[in-house]
Design a protein around this motif. Structure first.
Motif, mmCIF file in Angstrom:
data_model
loop_
_atom_site.group_PDB
_atom_site.id
_atom_site.type_symbol
_atom_site.label_atom_id
_atom_site.label_comp_id
_atom_site.label_asym_id
_atom_site.label_seq_id
_atom_site.Cartn_x
_atom_site.Cartn_y
_atom_site.Cartn_z
ATOM 1 N N MET A 1 0.724 -1.267 0.148
ATOM 2 C CA MET A 1 -0.157 0.370 0.132
ATOM 3 C C MET A 1 0.807 1.664 0.346
ATOM 4 S SD MET A 1 -3.549 0.844 -0.303
ATOM 5 C CE MET A 1 -4.995 1.593 0.997
ATOM 6 N N ARG A 2 1.704 1.458 0.824
ATOM 7 C CA ARG A 2 2.478 2.305 0.697
ATOM 8 C C ARG A 2 3.291 2.244 -0.669
ATOM 9 N NH1 ARG A 2 5.465 3.511 6.414
ATOM 10 N NH2 ARG A 2 4.247 2.684 7.706
ATOM 11 N N GLU A 3 3.871 1.871 -1.981
ATOM 12 C CA GLU A 3 4.288 1.451 -2.589
ATOM 13 C C GLU A 3 3.410 2.380 -3.411
ATOM 14 O OE1 GLU A 3 3.843 -1.358 -1.785
ATOM 15 O OE2 GLU A 3 5.991 -1.162 -0.106
ATOM 16 N N MET A 4 1.549 2.337 -3.533
ATOM 17 C CA MET A 4 0.838 2.825 -4.393
ATOM 18 C C MET A 4 1.111 3.840 -4.080
ATOM 19 S SD MET A 4 -2.579 1.349 -4.908
ATOM 20 C CE MET A 4 -3.190 2.558 -3.472
ATOM 21 N N PHE A 5 1.133 5.214 -2.814
ATOM 22 C CA PHE A 5 0.661 6.034 -2.855
ATOM 23 C C PHE A 5 2.165 6.711 -2.411
ATOM 24 C CE2 PHE A 5 -3.269 4.660 -0.313
ATOM 25 C CZ PHE A 5 -3.430 5.239 -1.273
ATOM 26 N N ALA A 6 3.699 6.321 -2.604
ATOM 27 C CA ALA A 6 5.092 6.818 -2.543
ATOM 28 C C ALA A 6 5.206 7.749 -3.645
ATOM 29 C CB ALA A 6 6.048 5.954 -2.670
ATOM 30 N N VAL A 12 -3.558 13.627 -2.313
ATOM 31 C CA VAL A 12 -3.902 12.714 -2.764
ATOM 32 C C VAL A 12 -4.398 11.951 -1.907
ATOM 33 C CG1 VAL A 12 -4.048 10.396 -4.174
ATOM 34 C CG2 VAL A 12 -2.819 12.869 -5.459
ATOM 35 N N LYS A 13 -3.914 11.338 -0.988
ATOM 36 C CA LYS A 13 -3.477 10.402 0.378
ATOM 37 C C LYS A 13 -5.059 11.877 1.017
ATOM 38 C CE LYS A 13 0.687 10.331 1.155
ATOM 39 N NZ LYS A 13 2.351 10.266 1.625
ATOM 40 N N TRP A 14 -4.472 12.814 1.729
ATOM 41 C CA TRP A 14 -5.792 13.037 2.831
ATOM 42 C C TRP A 14 -6.546 13.523 2.285
ATOM 43 C CZ3 TRP A 14 -3.418 11.695 7.233
ATOM 44 C CH2 TRP A 14 -2.209 11.254 6.786
ATOM 45 N N VAL A 15 -6.414 13.893 0.931
ATOM 46 C CA VAL A 15 -8.362 14.677 0.426
ATOM 47 C C VAL A 15 -9.057 13.790 -0.339
ATOM 48 C CG1 VAL A 15 -9.308 16.329 -0.740
ATOM 49 C CG2 VAL A 15 -7.384 16.714 0.757
ATOM 50 N N ALA A 16 -8.361 13.442 -1.227
ATOM 51 C CA ALA A 16 -8.919 12.333 -2.939
ATOM 52 C C ALA A 16 -9.180 11.203 -2.124
ATOM 53 C CB ALA A 16 -8.560 12.706 -3.870
ATOM 54 N N VAL A 17 -8.086 10.110 -1.337
ATOM 55 C CA VAL A 17 -8.869 8.821 -0.821
ATOM 56 C C VAL A 17 -10.083 8.847 -0.024
ATOM 57 C CG1 VAL A 17 -7.943 7.328 0.209
ATOM 58 C CG2 VAL A 17 -6.160 8.301 -1.823
ATOM 59 N N PRO A 18 -10.113 10.131 1.627
ATOM 60 C CA PRO A 18 -10.992 10.614 2.353
ATOM 61 C C PRO A 18 -12.404 10.902 1.590
ATOM 62 C CG PRO A 18 -9.457 11.481 3.048
ATOM 63 C CD PRO A 18 -8.868 11.083 1.756
ATOM 64 N N LEU A 19 -11.937 11.623 0.739
ATOM 65 C CA LEU A 19 -13.190 12.097 0.573
ATOM 66 C C LEU A 19 -14.046 10.703 -0.675
ATOM 67 C CD1 LEU A 19 -12.850 15.347 -1.393
ATOM 68 C CD2 LEU A 19 -14.157 15.534 0.163
ATOM 69 N N ILE A 20 -13.513 9.819 -1.675
ATOM 70 C CA ILE A 20 -14.124 8.935 -2.413
ATOM 71 C C ILE A 20 -14.559 7.594 -1.356
ATOM 72 C CG2 ILE A 20 -13.253 6.599 -3.985
ATOM 73 C CD1 ILE A 20 -11.215 8.814 -5.038
ATOM 74 N N ALA A 21 -13.571 7.650 -0.164
ATOM 75 C CA ALA A 21 -14.335 6.396 1.239
ATOM 76 C C ALA A 21 -15.915 6.774 1.096
ATOM 77 C CB ALA A 21 -13.362 7.087 2.010
ATOM 78 N N LEU A 22 -16.299 8.917 1.503
ATOM 79 C CA LEU A 22 -17.345 9.244 1.616
ATOM 80 C C LEU A 22 -18.442 9.274 0.723
ATOM 81 C CD1 LEU A 22 -16.099 12.404 3.981
ATOM 82 C CD2 LEU A 22 -17.885 10.533 4.565
#
Length: 70
Positions: A1-6, A12-22
């Motif tokens: 997972m870390r390699e994917m976000f590296a 992307v990590k702190w805005v896009a991913v939580p918004l998609i999860a919501l």
């Protein structure tokens, strides 16, 4: 997972991913929150009703004790 976000930017990590999860799980989160809040409200009503009944019974028993001299 870390390699994917590296190589991704911070947003992307702190805005896009939580918004998609919501967006994906928003309905589930809202349903669980509504269930928990409803359960707490019903529990509060239950406690208030039981407390009221106990109060009335104690008050009635105390007042009927003073009428026992009939």
């Amino acid at each position: 997972m870390r390699e994917m976000f590296a190589g991704m930017p911070w947003w992307v990590k702190w805005v896009a991913v939580p918004l998609i999860a919501l967006v994906v799980f928003g309905g589930l989160i809202a349903s669980v929150a509504a269930f928990v809040i409803g359960l707490l409200f019903k529990l509060l009503i239950f406690v208030a009703l039981v407390g009221g009944v106990v109060f009335l019974v104690r008050k009635f028993m105390a007042s009927s004790g003073s009428r026992s001299d009939w």
